[in-house]
Design an enzyme around this catalytic site. Structure first.
Site, PDB file in Angstrom:
ATOM      1  N   ARG A  95       0.653  -1.219   0.167  1.00  0.00           N
ATOM      2  CA  ARG A  95       0.033  -0.165  -0.027  1.00  0.00           C
ATOM      3  C   ARG A  95       1.017   1.246   0.215  1.00  0.00           C
ATOM      4  NH1 ARG A  95      -3.479  -2.906  -1.329  1.00  0.00           N
ATOM      5  NH2 ARG A  95      -5.337  -3.103  -0.518  1.00  0.00           N
ATOM      6  N   GLU A 139      -3.851   7.182  -4.386  1.00  0.00           N
ATOM      7  CA  GLU A 139      -4.496   6.481  -5.735  1.00  0.00           C
ATOM      8  C   GLU A 139      -5.859   7.165  -6.246  1.00  0.00           C
ATOM      9  OE1 GLU A 139      -4.255   2.203  -5.581  1.00  0.00           O
ATOM     10  OE2 GLU A 139      -2.198   2.290  -4.962  1.00  0.00           O
ATOM     11  N   HIS A 153      -1.379  -0.281  -9.601  1.00  0.00           N
ATOM     12  CA  HIS A 153      -2.005  -1.328  -8.799  1.00  0.00           C
ATOM     13  C   HIS A 153      -2.447  -2.531  -9.436  1.00  0.00           C
ATOM     14  CE1 HIS A 153      -4.071  -1.655  -4.384  1.00  0.00           C
ATOM     15  NE2 HIS A 153      -3.917  -2.682  -4.871  1.00  0.00           N
TER      16      HIS A 153
HETATM   17  C1  8YV Z   1      -6.874  -6.067  -4.941  1.00  0.00           C
HETATM   18  C2  8YV Z   1      -4.949  -5.569  -3.126  1.00  0.00           C
HETATM   19  O1  8YV Z   1      -6.735  -6.067  -6.312  1.00  0.00           O
HETATM   20  O2  8YV Z   1      -6.077  -7.308  -2.189  1.00  0.00           O
HETATM   21  C3  8YV Z   1      -5.597  -6.208  -2.012  1.00  0.00           C
HETATM   22  O3  8YV Z   1      -5.373  -5.972  -1.011  1.00  0.00           O
HETATM   23  O4  8YV Z   1      -4.140  -4.698  -3.048  1.00  0.00           O
HETATM   24  C4  8YV Z   1      -5.205  -5.803  -4.562  1.00  0.00           C
HETATM   25  O5  8YV Z   1      -4.361  -6.680  -5.059  1.00  0.00           O
HETATM   26  C5  8YV Z   1      -7.683  -4.879  -4.343  1.00  0.00           C
HETATM   27  O6  8YV Z   1      -7.548  -4.732  -3.160  1.00  0.00           O
HETATM   28  C6  8YV Z   1      -9.167  -5.275  -4.366  1.00  0.00           C
HETATM   29  O7  8YV Z   1     -10.084  -4.727  -3.682  1.00  0.00           O
END
Ligand code: 8YV
Length: 328
Positions: free
Chosen positions: A243, A272, A290
């Site tokens: 993140r 983002e 992402h």
């Molecule tokens: C997802 C992500 O695509 O799962 C996670 O925490 O960061 C991503 O890879 C996204 O969160 C989908 O809500």
């Protein structure tokens, strides 16, 4: 409550097979246009829903949750990270929260390795150069990068994804170092030949490449702060597929600009979809939208997990991927 009577609101477009199965099972509201909901639309969603299926692009904060209808009992998030949900407020209101861990581990680790390789070896820079028509032929000193083999990789957060990154990195000849809230088991440390650093500061000061693989929580916000980034040596690279909030993006950008760091590979950003425009202008950074877990297989597995969590909950049992326990 019977499945058919359960009102499920899905905030983003999910893969067709997942949406179809949900339609077969529940009373579903889909977001066909896939336009992210505004805060006002999220409020409407929680006013209708028995179960909400949000994603990382939805800010399910106290303001939204405080307006939820009392029947909202489950937030079955599509994704592993849950930092977009105010967990404390959800807990207070007795709402169970689930996520989809495990199924995106290998894909995210692959993307992490792709960045670890791409930045020191100038992969995207080389490709841009060729496509621009600037390549006049091979040269002994052309496009020189830095060797991966033999370098020290410092993994911040040795959970599922961190361990999967370590396994891959071993095969590329890197030595594994890690910092984690808790030391991992002896077996795992031995398998990965990993060195544990209780002090993140001490580890950072000695690494060639640092990979951020911990979740974003109140405790990890700006874990790589301006002060800690300063501990890195000028030849070091930073890779983040976790993140954006875990790294002070402005401080990182300043250091990349001034040559205090060699480069960065970023799949995630602090605000983002905004990206610091200074980063866009740099050649020594690889920037991705992402997409760490963006595989068809992964998205289907994530959807299956969401459905299992919902079904288990509606059946009156504790869903398998509980992040917090509400009132069943
Ligand atoms: C997802 C992500 O695509 O799962 C996670 O925490 O960061 C991503 O890879 C996204 O969160 C989908 O809500």
């Amino acid at each position: 409550m019977p499945y058919r009577k359960t009102k499920v609101v899905v905030t983003r477009k999910l893969p067709d097979p997942i949406e179809t199965r949900m339609m077969e099972l529940f009373d579903v509201s889909l977001n066909v246009e896939d336009k992210p909901y505004s805060q006002a639309q999220l409020v409407e969603a929680v006013q209708q829903a028995d179960i909400l299926v949000p994603t990382v692009t939805d800010r399910i904060d106290a303001g939204v949750l405080s307006q939820a209808n009392p029947d909202l009992r489950l937030i079955a998030s599509f994704g592993a990270g849950v930092d977009h949900i105010d967990l404390a407020t959800a807990r207070q209101r007795g709402i169970t929260v689930t996520n989809t861990p495990g199924v995106l581990t290998e894909d995210t680790a692959d993307m992490t390795l792709a960045l670890i390789l791409a930045v020191p070896r100038r992969l995207t820079e080389g490709e841009r150069y060729l496509r621009a028509g600037d390549w006049t032929g091979w040269a002994p000193t052309g496009m020189l990068g830095n060797r991966i083999w033999g370098k020290r990789l410092g993994i911040v957060g040795m959970g599922r994804i961190g361990s999967a990154v370590a396994r891959r990195a071993r095969a590329f000849g890197m030595s594994i170092h890690y910092h984690n809230r808790n030391r991992v088991s002896d077996e795992l440390e031995q398998e990965l030949e990993a060195t544990y650093w209780e002090s993140l500061d001490q580890m950072l000061a000695r690494m060639d490449i640092v990979s951020v693989n911990c979740p974003h929580t109140p405790g990890t916000f700006h874990l790589l702060s301006a002060r800690r980034l300063k501990l890195l040596r000028p030849h070091a690279y930073v890779v983040n597929t976790s993140r954006g909030e875990v790294v002070d993006e402005n401080a990182l950008t300043r250091m990349l600009e001034s040559g205090e760091l060699a480069g960065a590979g970023l799949d995630v950003f602090e605000h983002e979809p905004a990206v610091n425009p200074k980063l866009l202008a740099m050649d020594n950074v690889v920037l991705l939208p992402h997409m760490g877990s963006a595989t068809i297989e992964g998205r289907l597995d994530m959807g299956e997990k969401v459905i299992i969590n919902i079904k288990t909950f509606v059946d009156g049992h504790a869903p398998p991927d509980r992040v917090i326990e509400g009132l069943l």
